[in-house]
Design an enzyme around this catalytic site. Structure first.
Site, PDB file in Angstrom:
ATOM      1  CE  LYS A  91      -3.777   2.113   2.701  1.00  0.00           C
ATOM      2  NZ  LYS A  91      -4.618   1.958   3.905  1.00  0.00           N
ATOM      3  CB  SER A 147      -7.894   3.801   3.038  1.00  0.00           C
ATOM      4  OG  SER A 147      -7.088   3.173   4.028  1.00  0.00           O
ATOM      5  CB  SER A 149      -8.257   0.977   5.945  1.00  0.00           C
ATOM      6  OG  SER A 149      -8.996   2.147   5.757  1.00  0.00           O
TER       7      SER A 149
END
Ligand code: GLN
Length: 478
Positions: free
Chosen positions: A79, A154, A178
């Site tokens: 990420k 997210s 997330s």
């Protein structure tokens, strides 16, 4: 052999047996990213040189029949809030354009030391703020299981990349849901480790008392494997715990019979999609069948979790994000004076949701409001934690929904931040309490959208939590 879609176990066995090479594995994942990610948008940056060098190293070891480390040749994605030396790190924000960090996050360097091949950086909501990936300043990620739907956020890029077979495993971060929510939306496994279990060194901070790094994978065993690699004390993060890391993978072989499963009443009320409810009822019935003892529990302060989270997370974010001023990292706006440069950089660099949160957080921390909002929220956080501690005196794990609905359509909630925040209704209490958890696929809706179930465990009891998660997974396959 077909090397796309393999689990960690499958890929490692194939490399060790000489049926696949780490180089071929990396190449085939890159080829798939090139041909299909134009549709999904999960990767923001590719780190081909570093990946191919690592793959060659692993192949060299395999050729000499050397013992291969646990993640040897496994293609992984990171990420874009976690730093990789020399690779662009944007956190999904324009304000970090052009920032190339000089070091690796600890979780990243531990993966590579265990043999993993780092494919590149994954799209996410700006500074990990969001539940749909529509807050990425670059482009929204689409859900590989239904292209008109969001992948969740997210860590939407991290979940989508695993679901679309662009990577065998990925790292995401979870501040208020997330990892778990996008895992549920995309039909993959996502693990939220206990706060302090995995180092945050090299993670671009959103809310430091809540941020956690964890894996998204195709199976519970894979998640256990990755977690075991990244967990443990790090001298670079004073909040990382020195408690020894259990052998999560071999712990999965222990029986779940006799474990006590709590069903928190407050998580099954109004607003929960009936198909999700039905799938979780199936999970509970399956756990009973394998000898678990199921009992209802109460978490009475649950209704305060969302407002508490959005005071604390925004307060911490307003402080953390003050470092982005055009001087130290990434983008700098042209201006005549210093203060104009600060203002323009932040105005042009931050997106609407990030600005909203900075404003909310600054307000909650300001003199005169601090006691009413921030201090009060911290007090309620303690009550929420005590709820879990009381429940865990009675049961070993909790079973709950991850989200109130399956993946929603792109654009469906973008005009109403409160609706978007309510997405987090079942995830943020565990974040505030610091306990561990996972999201495990447990079926699909009649429209074919994935459904996830949440397994929540005691602080630092990832072992038991993962064991139950695996029993849930097995129940799906029988
Ligand atoms: N959806 C939540 C938020 O917007 C959680 C985000 C996260 O866990 N990073 O804050």
């Amino acid at each position: 052999m077909e090397i796309l879609g393999l689990t960690i176990d499958g890929a490692r066995t194939a490399i060790a047996a000489g049926e696949a090479t780490a180089t071929a594995l990396a190449e085939s994942h890159y080829a798939r990213i090139e041909s299909h990610d134009t549709q999904i948008n999960s990767f923001l940056t590719i780190s081909r040189e570093r990946a191919m060098a690592q793959a060659a190293k692993i192949d060299g070891m395999a050729a000499k029949a050397e013992a291969l480390p646990v993640l040897a040749g496994i293609p992984v994605g990171i990420k874009d809030v976690l730093l990789m030396r020399g690779a662009s790190a944007t956190a999904g924000s324009l304000i970090l354009r052009g920032y190339h960090p000089p070091y690796d996050a600890t979780a990243v360097s531990r993966l590579e030391a265990a043999g993993a091949v780092l494919l590149g950086k994954l799209n996410c909501d700006e500074f990990a703020m969001g539940s749909s990936n529509e807050n990425s300043a670059y482009r929204p990620v689409l859900n590989p299981r239904a292209l008109d739907r969001v992948p969740g956020g997210s860590s939407g890029g991290s979940a989508a990349a695993v679901a679309a077979n662009f990577a065998v495993a990925t790292l995401g971060t979870d501040t208020g849901g997330s990892i778990r929510q996008p895992a549920a939306f995309c039909g993959v496994v996502g693990v939220l480790p206990t706060y302090g279990r995995v180092s945050r060194y090299g993670l671009i901070a959103f809310a430091s008392s809540l941020d956690r790094v964890g894996p998204l994978t195709k199976s519970v065993k894979d998640a256990a494997t990755v977690l075991q690699v990244i967990a443990g004390k790090d001298v670079m993060d004073a909040t990382s715990s020195g408690r020894p890391v259990e052998d999560y993978v071999s712990g999965l072989a222990k029986p779940v019979e006799g474990l006590r499963i709590g069903i928190p009443e407050e998580y099954f009320g109004e607003g929960l999609d009936p198909e999700i409810r039905g799938a979780i009822d199936g999970v509970i019935a399956g756990l009973k069948m394998v000898g678990c003892v199921v009992k209802p529990v109460n978490l009475p302060h649950t209704k305060y979790a969302i407002p508490t989270y959005y005071v604390i997370a925004t307060a911490e974010a307003s402080s953390n994000l003050s470092r982005f001023d055009g001087v130290r990292f990434g983008f700098r706006a042209e201006a005549k004076t210093l203060s104009e440069m600060y203002r323009k950089t932040r105005d042009e660099g931050f997106g609407a949701e990030v600005k909203r949160r900075i404003l909310l957080g600054t307000y909650a921390l300001s003199a005169g409001y601090y006691d009413a909002y921030y201090r009060k929220a911290q007090q309620v956080r303690t009550l929420l934690t005590r709820d879990f501690l009381a429940a865990f005196a009675e049961v070993d794990v909790l079973i709950a929904p991850v989200t109130p609905t399956p993946a929603f359509k792109l654009g469906e909630k973008t005009d109403d931040p409160v609706q978007m925040y309510l997405e987090d209704i079942y995830s943020v209490a565990a974040s505030l309490a610091g306990i561990c958890g996972a999201s495990v696929p447990c079926g699909t809706t009649k429209d074919g959208l994935p459904i996830g179930v949440q397994v929540l465990g005691k602080h630092f009891d990832e072992g038991t939590m993962l064991r139950v998660a695996q029993a849930v997974e097995k129940g799906q396959n029988t």
